[in-house]
Scaffold this motif. Structure first.
Motif, PDB file in Angstrom:
ATOM      1  N   GLY A  50       1.406  -1.329  -0.032  1.00 58.70           N
ATOM      2  CA  GLY A  50      -0.226  -0.145  -0.205  1.00 58.70           C
ATOM      3  C   GLY A  50       0.906   1.134  -0.122  1.00 58.70           C
ATOM      4  N   GLN A  51       0.461   2.417  -0.451  1.00 60.32           N
ATOM      5  CA  GLN A  51       0.484   3.805  -0.087  1.00 60.32           C
ATOM      6  C   GLN A  51       2.292   4.200   1.133  1.00 60.32           C
ATOM      7  OE1 GLN A  51      -2.255   6.534  -1.905  1.00 60.32           O
ATOM      8  NE2 GLN A  51      -1.548   6.191  -3.772  1.00 60.32           N
ATOM      9  N   LYS A  52       2.332   4.195   1.271  1.00 60.89           N
ATOM     10  CA  LYS A  52       3.413   5.294   2.658  1.00 60.89           C
ATOM     11  C   LYS A  52       2.059   5.624   3.444  1.00 60.89           C
ATOM     12  CE  LYS A  52       6.970   7.850   4.751  1.00 60.89           C
ATOM     13  NZ  LYS A  52       8.253   8.732   4.892  1.00 60.89           N
ATOM     14  N   GLY A  53       1.790   5.789   4.983  1.00 62.77           N
ATOM     15  CA  GLY A  53       0.962   6.208   5.931  1.00 62.77           C
ATOM     16  C   GLY A  53       1.688   8.121   5.543  1.00 62.77           C
TER      17      GLY A  53
END
Length: 247
Positions: A50-53
């Motif tokens: 997933g994308q970086k939070g």
């Protein structure tokens, strides 16, 4: 073996799902009770990352559990700073103790007053020759060391030191007398005498003289100054050495 069974059952269920609706349109049927839940399927493959939070809030500071290490070695001295302003002078300290007494000096020579300079003169006016504006005292009363000239009316210093000069000059009218040192007017003494009677003009001064310096009294007859020329009173000019000096 169990996997093959469940695969076959799943295939049969799909076929029935496709056929039953078609048959239901033609004839009625009695629904069967729901079967039991099957066993969970095989886990799928891992999904894509997933994308970086977003950055989270900082956590509470932790406690240092380490032990304080030993003190390090001193570093190299830094560059000297700019000198500061000079402070105020402090109060004087107490006087120190007296030092040891020095050795006694050698005994000096016995003084002899006969070897000291003793310049002194005194002269009066009788029938002096003219010497410009110089007031000449031609009659010598005292002339120790022959410093005063009765012909010129001038004292010439032989021994440097401090000298005292005084005069008492009788006037027959208004009279101004000037004490001169090396062509420089030191002091002027004036007396008004409108009656024309004999009158004394006096004065004095202390001068520091070097060897060769000259001193005399001066007056200007053309300015109306009149020195008494009679024999009833004497005019006197005197001078003497107070003490010698190194100049």
């Amino acid at each position: 073996m169990a996997s093959s069974f469940w695969l076959a059952a799943s295939s049969l269920a799909l076929i029935l799902a496709a056929v039953v609706p078609q048959a239901a349109t033609q004839e009625s049927f009695c629904p069967a009770p729901n079967g039991q839940d099957g066993h969970p399927g095989v886990p799928g493959l891992n999904g894509r990352p997933g994308q970086k939070g977003d950055l989270g809030e900082p956590g509470p500071s932790g406690r240092s559990a380490g032990v304080r290490g030993p003190k390090g070695d001193p570093g190299e001295p830094g560059v000297p700073g700019i000198p500061g302003n000079k402070g105020f002078r402090g109060p004087d300290g107490p006087q120190g103790p007296l030092g040891e007494r020095g050795d006694q000096g050698a005994k000096g020579q016995v003084g002899n007053v006969m070897h000291q300079a003793r310049a002194a003169f005194s002269a009066s006016r009788q029938s002096p020759d003219s010497n410009g504006n110089v007031v000449v005292f031609d009659h010598i009363i005292t002339n120790q060391d022959n410093g005063y000239s009765g012909q010129r009316g001038v004292f010439t210093c032989k021994d440097p030191g401090y000298y005292y000069f005084s005069f008492q000059v009788v006037s027959a009218g208004n009279l101004c007398l000037i004490l001169v040192h090396k062509d420089t007017k030191v002091a002027t003494f004036c007396d008004d005498n409108n009656d024309g009677l004999p009158q004394v003009n006096s004065g004095g001064s202390v001068l520091q003289l070097a060897a060769g310096d000259t001193v005399w009294l001066e007056s200007d007859p053309e300015a109306g100054n009149k020195v008494y020329e009679g024999t009833e009173a004497d005019s006197v000019f005197s001078g003497f050495l107070l003490f010698p000096s190194s100049v």
